[in-house]
Write a protein that holds these residues in place. Structure first.
Motif, PDB file in Angstrom:
ATOM      1  N   ILE A   1      29.943  54.240  52.601  1.00 28.24           N
ATOM      2  CA  ILE A   1      31.045  53.530  53.260  1.00 28.24           C
ATOM      3  C   ILE A   1      31.580  52.423  52.349  1.00 28.24           C
ATOM      4  CG2 ILE A   1      31.641  52.048  55.221  1.00 28.24           C
ATOM      5  CD1 ILE A   1      29.581  53.713  56.848  1.00 28.24           C
ATOM      6  N   LEU A   2      30.673  51.705  51.696  1.00 24.79           N
ATOM      7  CA  LEU A   2      31.103  50.670  50.751  1.00 24.79           C
ATOM      8  C   LEU A   2      31.905  51.283  49.603  1.00 24.79           C
ATOM      9  CD1 LEU A   2      27.971  48.356  50.569  1.00 24.79           C
ATOM     10  CD2 LEU A   2      30.296  47.656  51.196  1.00 24.79           C
ATOM     11  N   GLU A   3      31.521  52.474  49.176  1.00 28.31           N
ATOM     12  CA  GLU A   3      32.243  53.119  48.083  1.00 28.31           C
ATOM     13  C   GLU A   3      33.672  53.471  48.502  1.00 28.31           C
ATOM     14  OE1 GLU A   3      29.672  54.956  45.109  1.00 28.31           O
ATOM     15  OE2 GLU A   3      30.781  56.793  45.525  1.00 28.31           O
ATOM     16  N   VAL A   4      33.849  53.889  49.750  1.00 22.95           N
ATOM     17  CA  VAL A   4      35.202  54.115  50.273  1.00 22.95           C
ATOM     18  C   VAL A   4      36.006  52.817  50.199  1.00 22.95           C
ATOM     19  CG1 VAL A   4      36.541  54.636  52.343  1.00 22.95           C
ATOM     20  CG2 VAL A   4      34.551  56.036  51.768  1.00 22.95           C
ATOM     21  N   MET A   5      35.395  51.709  50.620  1.00 20.86           N
ATOM     22  CA  MET A   5      36.090  50.420  50.587  1.00 20.86           C
ATOM     23  C   MET A   5      36.391  49.994  49.158  1.00 20.86           C
ATOM     24  SD  MET A   5      34.037  48.385  53.582  1.00 20.86           S
ATOM     25  CE  MET A   5      34.075  48.978  55.277  1.00 20.86           C
ATOM     26  N   GLU A   6      35.492  50.290  48.229  1.00 20.13           N
ATOM     27  CA  GLU A   6      35.732  49.968  46.817  1.00 20.13           C
ATOM     28  C   GLU A   6      36.964  50.712  46.297  1.00 20.13           C
ATOM     29  OE1 GLU A   6      30.953  49.419  45.880  1.00 20.13           O
ATOM     30  OE2 GLU A   6      32.069  51.081  44.991  1.00 20.13           O
ATOM     31  N   ILE A   7      37.077  51.984  46.684  1.00 14.93           N
ATOM     32  CA  ILE A   7      38.243  52.769  46.258  1.00 14.93           C
ATOM     33  C   ILE A   7      39.514  52.171  46.849  1.00 14.93           C
ATOM     34  CG2 ILE A   7      39.376  55.010  46.539  1.00 14.93           C
ATOM     35  CD1 ILE A   7      36.557  56.280  46.248  1.00 14.93           C
ATOM     36  N   ALA A   8      39.473  51.812  48.131  1.00  9.13           N
ATOM     37  CA  ALA A   8      40.649  51.226  48.779  1.00  9.13           C
ATOM     38  C   ALA A   8      40.995  49.855  48.193  1.00  9.13           C
ATOM     39  CB  ALA A   8      40.420  51.109  50.281  1.00  9.13           C
ATOM     40  N   SER A   9      40.003  49.154  47.652  1.00  9.31           N
ATOM     41  CA  SER A   9      40.226  47.785  47.191  1.00  9.31           C
ATOM     42  C   SER A   9      41.075  47.699  45.931  1.00  9.31           C
ATOM     43  CB  SER A   9      38.882  47.078  46.950  1.00  9.31           C
ATOM     44  OG  SER A   9      38.250  47.569  45.782  1.00  9.31           O
ATOM     45  N   VAL A  10      41.266  48.821  45.238  1.00  8.70           N
ATOM     46  CA  VAL A  10      42.069  48.774  44.007  1.00  8.70           C
ATOM     47  C   VAL A  10      43.546  49.081  44.272  1.00  8.70           C
ATOM     48  CG1 VAL A  10      40.053  49.414  42.638  1.00  8.70           C
ATOM     49  CG2 VAL A  10      41.664  51.191  43.329  1.00  8.70           C
ATOM     50  N   LEU A  11      43.918  49.234  45.527  1.00 12.62           N
ATOM     51  CA  LEU A  11      45.287  49.586  45.904  1.00 12.62           C
ATOM     52  C   LEU A  11      46.323  48.636  45.303  1.00 12.62           C
ATOM     53  CD1 LEU A  11      46.417  50.484  49.509  1.00 12.62           C
ATOM     54  CD2 LEU A  11      47.470  48.566  48.342  1.00 12.62           C
ATOM     55  N   GLY A  12      45.963  47.370  45.125  1.00 10.53           N
ATOM     56  CA  GLY A  12      46.905  46.393  44.602  1.00 10.53           C
ATOM     57  C   GLY A  12      47.443  46.723  43.225  1.00 10.53           C
ATOM     58  N   ILE A  13      46.769  47.578  42.476  1.00 14.27           N
ATOM     59  CA  ILE A  13      47.227  47.933  41.135  1.00 14.27           C
ATOM     60  C   ILE A  13      48.578  48.613  41.169  1.00 14.27           C
ATOM     61  CG2 ILE A  13      46.159  50.216  41.041  1.00 14.27           C
ATOM     62  CD1 ILE A  13      46.364  47.613  38.177  1.00 14.27           C
ATOM     63  N   HIS A  14      48.961  49.132  42.333  1.00 18.32           N
ATOM     64  CA  HIS A  14      50.242  49.838  42.404  1.00 18.32           C
ATOM     65  C   HIS A  14      51.430  48.897  42.244  1.00 18.32           C
ATOM     66  CE1 HIS A  14      47.844  53.088  44.734  1.00 18.32           C
ATOM     67  NE2 HIS A  14      47.682  53.165  43.438  1.00 18.32           N
ATOM     68  N   ALA A  15      51.209  47.596  42.426  1.00 13.81           N
ATOM     69  CA  ALA A  15      52.252  46.632  42.066  1.00 13.81           C
ATOM     70  C   ALA A  15      52.577  46.744  40.579  1.00 13.81           C
ATOM     71  CB  ALA A  15      51.792  45.209  42.386  1.00 13.81           C
ATOM     72  N   VAL A  16      51.558  47.029  39.785  1.00 18.42           N
ATOM     73  CA  VAL A  16      51.728  47.127  38.334  1.00 18.42           C
ATOM     74  C   VAL A  16      52.194  48.520  37.932  1.00 18.42           C
ATOM     75  CG1 VAL A  16      50.578  46.874  36.111  1.00 18.42           C
ATOM     76  CG2 VAL A  16      49.949  45.369  38.006  1.00 18.42           C
ATOM     77  N   THR A  17      51.546  49.552  38.476  1.00 20.36           N
ATOM     78  CA  THR A  17      51.902  50.903  38.040  1.00 20.36           C
ATOM     79  C   THR A  17      53.298  51.308  38.497  1.00 20.36           C
ATOM     80  OG1 THR A  17      50.747  51.836  39.973  1.00 20.36           O
ATOM     81  CG2 THR A  17      49.525  51.715  37.907  1.00 20.36           C
ATOM     82  N   ALA A  18      53.786  50.714  39.599  1.00 22.69           N
ATOM     83  CA  ALA A  18      55.148  51.006  40.047  1.00 22.69           C
ATOM     84  C   ALA A  18      56.184  50.177  39.286  1.00 22.69           C
ATOM     85  CB  ALA A  18      55.280  50.742  41.548  1.00 22.69           C
ATOM     86  N   ALA A  19      55.848  48.925  38.968  1.00 18.33           N
ATOM     87  CA  ALA A  19      56.833  48.020  38.388  1.00 18.33           C
ATOM     88  C   ALA A  19      56.798  47.959  36.864  1.00 18.33           C
ATOM     89  CB  ALA A  19      56.644  46.614  38.955  1.00 18.33           C
ATOM     90  N   ALA A  20      55.641  48.190  36.249  1.00 18.61           N
ATOM     91  CA  ALA A  20      55.554  48.098  34.781  1.00 18.61           C
ATOM     92  C   ALA A  20      56.488  49.080  34.077  1.00 18.61           C
ATOM     93  CB  ALA A  20      54.110  48.290  34.320  1.00 18.61           C
ATOM     94  N   PRO A  21      56.603  50.338  34.544  1.00 13.31           N
ATOM     95  CA  PRO A  21      57.572  51.226  33.884  1.00 13.31           C
ATOM     96  C   PRO A  21      59.009  50.717  33.984  1.00 13.31           C
ATOM     97  CG  PRO A  21      55.992  52.511  35.154  1.00 13.31           C
ATOM     98  CD  PRO A  21      55.781  51.069  35.523  1.00 13.31           C
TER      99      PRO A  21
END
Length: 261
Positions: free
Chosen positions: A221-241
């Motif tokens: 369950i913690l591993e699921v939360m760890e995966i969800a916790s990196v969602l904020g990177i999409h601010a960079v992957t969407a805007a950096a290009p």
């Protein structure tokens, strides 16, 4: 633009650790390679601990990216491809999408208790009415199909039984015909309920309890939360290009003698 030796090293490391690469990472790599390296270390935690299989991890990424409160389609594409490469059948990916489609019911889970409270405050409601035979059958159908009952369904069942009957049928499809084990289904619910774009704590608690009941470990369950916790990177992957593209436009304009505006 040619990558530096350091950028090439970080890109190779990323592919080695995560097993995937996408065009959006290319812009991040060129603009701030050390940030990408730090993100790699952050996002790689569940890949180092490996409580979940690679297949389930990719399904969890899909659940985080494909749900209605986030809908990060480049990530959906990337992780669908990674899931297929890892041997996940298309039908199981579709099953995850069907599970994600239930998120909309949270409008009722949040809204109906507020309605009930207002009705009580205004003296328009004194308490729950006894369930009719039809409502009892709907409750039994939900419990049989979904494997649980939670008190947060009570008011919806009482006030809007036909909606709840339709939702029972809708949400039960992957539970009746899907091939994912119940534990994984509950982990999918946990993924989008715990994500920063949703944070639905009522459902999160219920699905953690369900997942534990189906044999999930706290570490999974913690591993699921760890995966969800990196969602904020999409601010960079969407805007950096976009940043990359606009910088190139400005430089081209300046070289041509324009104002750069």
């Amino acid at each position: 633009m040619t990558l530096t030796a350091r950028q090439e090293e970080i890109k190779a490391r990323f592919i080695e650790v995560r097993g995937t690469w996408s065009p959006s990472w290319e812009s991040v790599l060129r603009l701030d390679a050390e940030f990408l390296l730090a993100y790699l270390d952050f996002s790689a935690v569940p890949w180092r601990q490996n409580h979940l299989t690679p297949q389930v991890k990719e399904l969890i990424y899909i659940a985080v990216d494909a749900n209605a409160t986030h809908m990060y389609l480049p990530g959906v594409r990337q992780h669908v491809r990674a899931a297929l490469d890892a041997g996940v059948p298309p039908a199981q990916i579709m099953e995850v999408l069907e599970l994600c489609a239930t998120l909309g019911i949270h409008a009722m889970n949040i809204g109906v208790p507020v309605l009930v409270q207002v009705l009580q405050d205004k003296g328009l409601r004194t308490g729950p009415a006894p369930l009719t035979e039809r409502q009892e059958q709907i409750k039994a159908d939900f419990t049989d199909n979904r494997g649980y009952w939670n008190p947060f369904w009570d008011d919806i069942l009482e006030l809007d039984p036909e909606l709840f009957a339709a939702y029972t049928e809708f949400s039960s499809v992957p539970w009746r015909s899907g091939s994912l084990e119940p534990k994984v289904k509950e982990l999918v619910y946990i993924a989008f309920d715990t994500a920063a774009t949703h944070l639905y704590t009522l459902g999160l608690k219920a699905h953690i309890e369900n997942a534990l009941g189906y044999g999930a470990t706290p570490e999974e369950i913690l591993e699921v939360m760890e995966i969800a916790s990196v969602l904020g990177i999409h601010a960079v992957t969407a805007a950096a290009p976009i940043l990359d593209e606009v910088v190139d436009e400005v430089r081209t304009s300046q070289r041509g003698g324009g104002t750069g505006r």
